[in-house]
Structure formats: C-alpha cells, structure tokens
Design an enzyme around this catalytic site. Structure first.
Site, PDB file in Angstrom:
ATOM      1  N   ASP A   1      -3.996  -3.080  -4.684  1.00 36.57           N
ATOM      2  CA  ASP A   1      -5.425  -3.510  -4.381  1.00 36.57           C
ATOM      3  C   ASP A   1      -6.241  -2.284  -3.775  1.00 36.57           C
ATOM      4  O   ASP A   1      -7.510  -2.424  -3.519  1.00 36.57           O
ATOM      5  CB  ASP A   1      -5.615  -4.723  -3.646  1.00 36.57           C
ATOM      6  CG  ASP A   1      -4.841  -4.599  -2.334  1.00 36.57           C
ATOM      7  OD1 ASP A   1      -4.278  -3.639  -1.778  1.00 36.57           O
ATOM      8  OD2 ASP A   1      -5.043  -5.792  -1.810  1.00 36.57           O
ATOM      9  N   SER A   2      -5.572  -1.252  -3.500  1.00 39.23           N
ATOM     10  CA  SER A   2      -6.149  -0.005  -2.900  1.00 39.23           C
ATOM     11  C   SER A   2      -7.201   0.376  -3.951  1.00 39.23           C
ATOM     12  O   SER A   2      -8.000   1.498  -3.763  1.00 39.23           O
ATOM     13  CB  SER A   2      -5.190   1.155  -2.711  1.00 39.23           C
ATOM     14  OG  SER A   2      -4.275   1.215  -3.766  1.00 39.23           O
TER      15      SER A   2
ATOM     16  N   GLU B   1       4.407  -0.518   6.069  1.00 37.32           N
ATOM     17  CA  GLU B   1       3.487   0.534   6.235  1.00 37.32           C
ATOM     18  C   GLU B   1       3.315   0.685   7.557  1.00 37.32           C
ATOM     19  O   GLU B   1       3.004  -0.197   8.269  1.00 37.32           O
ATOM     20  CB  GLU B   1       2.197  -0.068   5.490  1.00 37.32           C
ATOM     21  CG  GLU B   1       1.071   0.830   5.413  1.00 37.32           C
ATOM     22  CD  GLU B   1      -0.104   0.434   4.632  1.00 37.32           C
ATOM     23  OE1 GLU B   1      -1.047   1.091   4.584  1.00 37.32           O
ATOM     24  OE2 GLU B   1      -0.040  -0.459   3.874  1.00 37.32           O
TER      25      GLU B   1
END
Length: 266
Positions: free
Chosen positions: A45-46, A181
C-alpha cells in the site's frame, strides 16, 4: 528459477539463505524483478505514496490494491506475489475475508496484514480458508497516527517482550511469514530465532531471514527527498535498473546489505 512458494521460502530459512523481496506495482517492473531473481514481489500500500502522491498509505483502497496486484501478476513469471490489505480493510472479520479474497482473485499468493496479537483470529480464519498470511509488525504505517510518527518500535524492554510474545502467538495462529519494520537489530534477531516461519526485515538488521525495500527508494527515486536510514541507493555505480536490481539481490544473498549503518539499536 522455479516458481517460488511458501515451501521454497521455508526451505531458504532452514538453509540459512537470505530471501529477497521488493515492492512492485506494475507488469514491467514485475518482469525485470523476476529477471533479477527477486523471490517475493510485495504489492504494497506504499503505492499510495510513491505512485499516487499521498502523504501516507491511508487513502489506498482495496480496489487500488487489486488493480495493481493484477498488473504485477501479468508481468510475473516465478516470484511469489504478496499483497497488502489496506487501511481498515480488516476492520471486521467479514471485511477481512472479503477483501483478502479480492486480492487473491486478482493474483496474489499471500496477504499481508499490519498489527499485533489482535490479528490472531483473522489469521486463523484466513489460513483455514486457503489464504496464507504475512503479519507485519513493528512500525506499521497504517497506524502512524497512533504511533505518533514513523518511529522505531520495540526499543524499551516492555515493548520488546510484547513483540516477541506477539510474534510467537501469530505463528501459532497460522501466520506463514513475518515482516518486521524499524525494529532494533538485536530484537529482530531474537524474533527470527524464536519462530520457525520466515522473517523479513526492513530497518531490522541483517539477521532476519530476508530483506525488503520499497522499489523506488532503492532506485534513488523520492518525491520528498527524505531517505530512510535503512535504504541504500542501488543505482549508484550501476549502468541500468536491471543491474541495480541484480546488485540488490546479490548483496542481500551475500549478507553485505543491510550493513550496520542501516539498522537501529535498542
């Protein structure tokens, strides 16, 4: 290369060979990533930020994701396609199942969801229905407003203890892969050793089972000019994009990327 499956990724973890993953949003880059030997293509979705120009991932819809998954599938030969479930697409169990089904029907082989132990029931239900799940932990961009910004997660002992426990719980619920992350390198190493499933890192040091970067970042492309600490520009010194992608794969496999300078301490 032969088609990459979850069995392939599990075998790479067991052999100690690093897994390579890059974000990908279209057929052309899907094709060239395959040629470079990238094993997992993350339709992230970046795309809301790097393709659509938003200042976060929150505006991205399931329809956006399905469109780009279908594009990537058309250019793909052998890589495993992992697709993000976008913001609030898993607000209820029914939404989670329906939206995940849309992405799988568009061409994904696996779904990625952001969160922690509260994801366990959704992961169990998705897995029972034939949808493999990657759980995204640590810095989860969809919750950036709750986190108070893009900050390293798990730096204090309570957070670290909870993240380790959550990772084990999500594996037990059926998660087939974890993505960490912006997590301290030592914590990421501990989690990778604590679970049997592959663990992919971004800003999580070199001891995870594999690495992922945003495609545009590693090619030196940025709308804002801000480069995260964990990013390396692989276009530097390379004659073309194909060579840069191949250099990324080679450096991840050789464990020369990421370096110490790309990670975080507790």
């Amino acid at each position: 290369m032969p088609a990459i499956t979850l069995t392939t990724l599990q075998s790479l973890k067991q052999k100690g060979e690093k897994i390579t993953m890059l974000t990908c949003y279209d057929a052309t880059f899907s094709h060239v990533c395959n040629q470079a030997g990238v094993e997992v293509l993350l339709v992230g979705d970046s795309l809301g930020m790097v393709l659509q120009g938003h200042d976060s991932t929150l505006p991205v819809t399931t329809a956006d994701m399905a469109y780009h998954v279908a594009c990537v599938k058309r250019g793909n030969q052998d890589a495993l396609i992992l697709a993000d479930l976008p913001f609030m697409a898993n607000a209820t169990i029914e939404q989670t199942l329906n939206n995940s089904a849309q992405l799988m029907q568009a061409g994904a082989h696996m779904i990625k969801v952001e969160g922690a132990v509260w994801l366990a029931e959704s992961i169990r239900l998705l897995t029972e229905r034939g949808i493999p799940v990657c759980a995204h932990m640590g810095l989860t961009p969809q919750t950036v407003n709750v986190l108070g910004g893009y900050k390293v997660q798990g730096r204090n002992e309570n957070q670290a203890r909870q993240m380790r426990a959550d990772a084990i719980a999500l594996e037990q619920a059926g998660a087939a892969m974890l993505l960490l992350e912006c997590v301290p390198s030592e914590l990421a190493k501990e989690i990778t050793s604590a679970v049997k499933i592959p663990v992919i890192g971004i800003g999580a040091g070199s001891d995870t089972d594999g690495q992922v970067l945003v495609l545009h970042d590693m090619l030196g492309l940025s709308l804002t000019g801000r480069v995260p600490k964990f990013v390396k520009n692989f276009m530097t010194g390379q004659p073309d994009i194909q060579s840069a992608l191949s250099a990324y794969v080679a450096e991840v496999k050789a464990v020369s990327f990421p370096g110490i300078e790309h990670g975080f301490s507790a």
